[in-house]
Motif scaffolding. Sequence first.
Motif, mmCIF file in Angstrom:
data_model
loop_
_atom_site.group_PDB
_atom_site.id
_atom_site.type_symbol
_atom_site.label_atom_id
_atom_site.label_comp_id
_atom_site.label_asym_id
_atom_site.label_seq_id
_atom_site.Cartn_x
_atom_site.Cartn_y
_atom_site.Cartn_z
ATOM 1 N N VAL A 236 0.850 -1.173 0.000
ATOM 2 C CA VAL A 236 0.000 0.000 0.000
ATOM 3 C C VAL A 236 0.889 1.228 0.000
ATOM 4 O O VAL A 236 1.843 1.309 0.767
ATOM 5 C CB VAL A 236 -0.922 0.021 1.239
ATOM 6 C CG1 VAL A 236 -1.703 1.306 1.303
ATOM 7 C CG2 VAL A 236 -1.833 -1.181 1.254
ATOM 8 N N VAL A 237 0.564 2.178 -0.848
ATOM 9 C CA VAL A 237 1.291 3.438 -0.902
ATOM 10 C C VAL A 237 0.325 4.553 -0.548
ATOM 11 O O VAL A 237 -0.773 4.636 -1.104
ATOM 12 C CB VAL A 237 1.876 3.679 -2.314
ATOM 13 C CG1 VAL A 237 2.531 5.037 -2.386
ATOM 14 C CG2 VAL A 237 2.852 2.585 -2.681
ATOM 15 N N TRP A 238 0.710 5.385 0.392
ATOM 16 C CA TRP A 238 -0.105 6.525 0.796
ATOM 17 C C TRP A 238 0.651 7.775 0.399
ATOM 18 O O TRP A 238 1.777 7.989 0.845
ATOM 19 C CB TRP A 238 -0.347 6.493 2.304
ATOM 20 C CG TRP A 238 -1.327 7.523 2.774
ATOM 21 C CD1 TRP A 238 -2.682 7.432 2.685
ATOM 22 C CD2 TRP A 238 -1.052 8.773 3.402
ATOM 23 N NE1 TRP A 238 -3.262 8.549 3.225
ATOM 24 C CE2 TRP A 238 -2.279 9.393 3.676
ATOM 25 C CE3 TRP A 238 0.107 9.428 3.766
ATOM 26 C CZ2 TRP A 238 -2.393 10.629 4.298
ATOM 27 C CZ3 TRP A 238 0.012 10.665 4.385
ATOM 28 C CH2 TRP A 238 -1.225 11.256 4.646
ATOM 29 N N ILE A 239 0.052 8.590 -0.462
ATOM 30 C CA ILE A 239 0.679 9.831 -0.912
ATOM 31 C C ILE A 239 -0.173 10.980 -0.402
ATOM 32 O O ILE A 239 -1.317 11.163 -0.827
ATOM 33 C CB ILE A 239 0.796 9.865 -2.452
ATOM 34 C CG1 ILE A 239 1.613 8.659 -2.926
ATOM 35 C CG2 ILE A 239 1.409 11.184 -2.907
ATOM 36 C CD1 ILE A 239 1.646 8.498 -4.427
ATOM 37 N N CYS A 240 0.393 11.750 0.531
ATOM 38 C CA CYS A 240 -0.413 12.764 1.213
ATOM 39 C C CYS A 240 -0.974 13.800 0.248
ATOM 40 O O CYS A 240 -2.097 14.266 0.421
ATOM 41 C CB CYS A 240 0.375 13.421 2.331
ATOM 42 S SG CYS A 240 1.870 14.262 1.789
ATOM 43 N N SER A 241 -0.229 14.159 -0.786
ATOM 44 C CA SER A 241 -0.731 15.186 -1.706
ATOM 45 C C SER A 241 -1.934 14.692 -2.506
ATOM 46 O O SER A 241 -2.701 15.497 -3.022
ATOM 47 C CB SER A 241 0.377 15.665 -2.641
ATOM 48 O OG SER A 241 0.879 14.605 -3.401
ATOM 49 N N PHE A 242 -2.123 13.380 -2.604
ATOM 50 C CA PHE A 242 -3.296 12.832 -3.271
ATOM 51 C C PHE A 242 -4.417 12.542 -2.267
ATOM 52 O O PHE A 242 -5.585 12.573 -2.614
ATOM 53 C CB PHE A 242 -2.965 11.541 -4.009
ATOM 54 C CG PHE A 242 -1.986 11.727 -5.142
ATOM 55 C CD1 PHE A 242 -1.880 12.922 -5.830
ATOM 56 C CD2 PHE A 242 -1.161 10.686 -5.512
ATOM 57 C CE1 PHE A 242 -0.983 13.076 -6.874
ATOM 58 C CE2 PHE A 242 -0.260 10.830 -6.559
ATOM 59 C CZ PHE A 242 -0.169 12.025 -7.247
ATOM 60 N N ALA A 243 -4.063 12.245 -1.045
ATOM 61 C CA ALA A 243 -5.047 11.839 -0.051
ATOM 62 C C ALA A 243 -5.720 13.016 0.647
ATOM 63 O O ALA A 243 -6.855 12.906 1.079
ATOM 64 C CB ALA A 243 -4.391 10.932 0.993
ATOM 65 N N LEU A 244 -5.008 14.128 0.761
ATOM 66 C CA LEU A 244 -5.557 15.306 1.436
ATOM 67 C C LEU A 244 -5.572 16.479 0.468
ATOM 68 O O LEU A 244 -4.627 16.683 -0.283
ATOM 69 C CB LEU A 244 -4.704 15.674 2.654
ATOM 70 C CG LEU A 244 -4.619 14.625 3.754
ATOM 71 C CD1 LEU A 244 -3.626 15.057 4.814
ATOM 72 C CD2 LEU A 244 -5.982 14.393 4.375
ATOM 73 N N PRO B 148 -3.257 12.881 10.021
ATOM 74 C CA PRO B 148 -3.223 11.803 9.021
ATOM 75 C C PRO B 148 -1.812 11.489 8.515
ATOM 76 O O PRO B 148 -1.487 10.327 8.282
ATOM 77 C CB PRO B 148 -4.113 12.329 7.892
ATOM 78 C CG PRO B 148 -5.034 13.281 8.553
ATOM 79 C CD PRO B 148 -4.233 13.911 9.654
ATOM 80 N N PHE B 149 -0.975 12.502 8.341
ATOM 81 C CA PHE B 149 0.393 12.272 7.889
ATOM 82 C C PHE B 149 1.126 11.342 8.853
ATOM 83 O O PHE B 149 1.743 10.364 8.456
ATOM 84 C CB PHE B 149 1.182 13.594 7.835
ATOM 85 C CG PHE B 149 0.629 14.615 6.907
ATOM 86 C CD1 PHE B 149 0.923 14.565 5.555
ATOM 87 C CD2 PHE B 149 -0.161 15.638 7.375
ATOM 88 C CE1 PHE B 149 0.425 15.527 4.675
ATOM 89 C CE2 PHE B 149 -0.660 16.605 6.514
ATOM 90 C CZ PHE B 149 -0.361 16.546 5.164
ATOM 91 N N ALA B 150 1.032 11.669 10.134
ATOM 92 C CA ALA B 150 1.752 10.903 11.150
ATOM 93 C C ALA B 150 1.179 9.499 11.317
ATOM 94 O O ALA B 150 1.930 8.528 11.441
ATOM 95 C CB ALA B 150 1.721 11.651 12.482
ATOM 96 N N LEU B 151 -0.135 9.377 11.321
ATOM 97 C CA LEU B 151 -0.753 8.061 11.504
ATOM 98 C C LEU B 151 -0.415 7.126 10.355
ATOM 99 O O LEU B 151 -0.118 5.951 10.574
ATOM 100 C CB LEU B 151 -2.271 8.210 11.661
ATOM 101 C CG LEU B 151 -2.721 8.992 12.901
ATOM 102 C CD1 LEU B 151 -4.236 9.158 12.895
ATOM 103 C CD2 LEU B 151 -2.241 8.326 14.177
ATOM 104 N N ALA B 152 -0.438 7.640 9.125
ATOM 105 C CA ALA B 152 -0.087 6.807 7.971
ATOM 106 C C ALA B 152 1.379 6.389 8.051
ATOM 107 O O ALA B 152 1.716 5.234 7.817
ATOM 108 C CB ALA B 152 -0.358 7.564 6.680
ATOM 109 N N LEU B 153 2.238 7.326 8.406
ATOM 110 C CA LEU B 153 3.665 7.013 8.476
ATOM 111 C C LEU B 153 3.948 5.985 9.578
ATOM 112 O O LEU B 153 4.723 5.061 9.374
ATOM 113 C CB LEU B 153 4.465 8.289 8.723
ATOM 114 C CG LEU B 153 5.956 8.112 8.571
ATOM 115 C CD1 LEU B 153 6.557 9.319 7.872
ATOM 116 C CD2 LEU B 153 6.628 7.889 9.890
ATOM 117 N N LYS B 154 3.296 6.142 10.716
ATOM 118 C CA LYS B 154 3.522 5.211 11.826
ATOM 119 C C LYS B 154 3.110 3.788 11.463
ATOM 120 O O LYS B 154 3.686 2.828 11.953
ATOM 121 C CB LYS B 154 2.756 5.673 13.067
ATOM 122 C CG LYS B 154 3.360 6.891 13.729
ATOM 123 C CD LYS B 154 2.494 7.350 14.888
ATOM 124 C CE LYS B 154 3.005 8.635 15.499
ATOM 125 N NZ LYS B 154 2.141 9.099 16.599
#
Length: 92
Positions: A1-9, A27-33
């Motif tokens: 799974v890839v989470w890209i903050c600029s696409f998600a928020l 959200p940035f921190a929770l996804a990274l953790k």
Amino acid sequence: VVWICSFALDQNADIGPQLGQGLEDCPFALALKSAGQVILLVDSKVEPLDRSWCAFELYLSYKTQKKLNVWAAEMTDELWDAVRKKARSVDL
């Protein structure tokens, strides 16, 4: 799974309500953790290290002992030197 903050928020909206009570709960921190590793994509000017959110995410990566991968379209010795130099200059 890839989470890209600029696409998600929505980067143009007021994200204050999404940040929660503290930065480490946003959200940035929770996804990274929850990530197994972190990828830092750099350009020839290493501009991501000039962005406060990128610096924050790198700080969290270090704090949570995540494996950090640095990628570029073409990683040269000169670019790798620029990444190291810029990383040393970041004031966290």
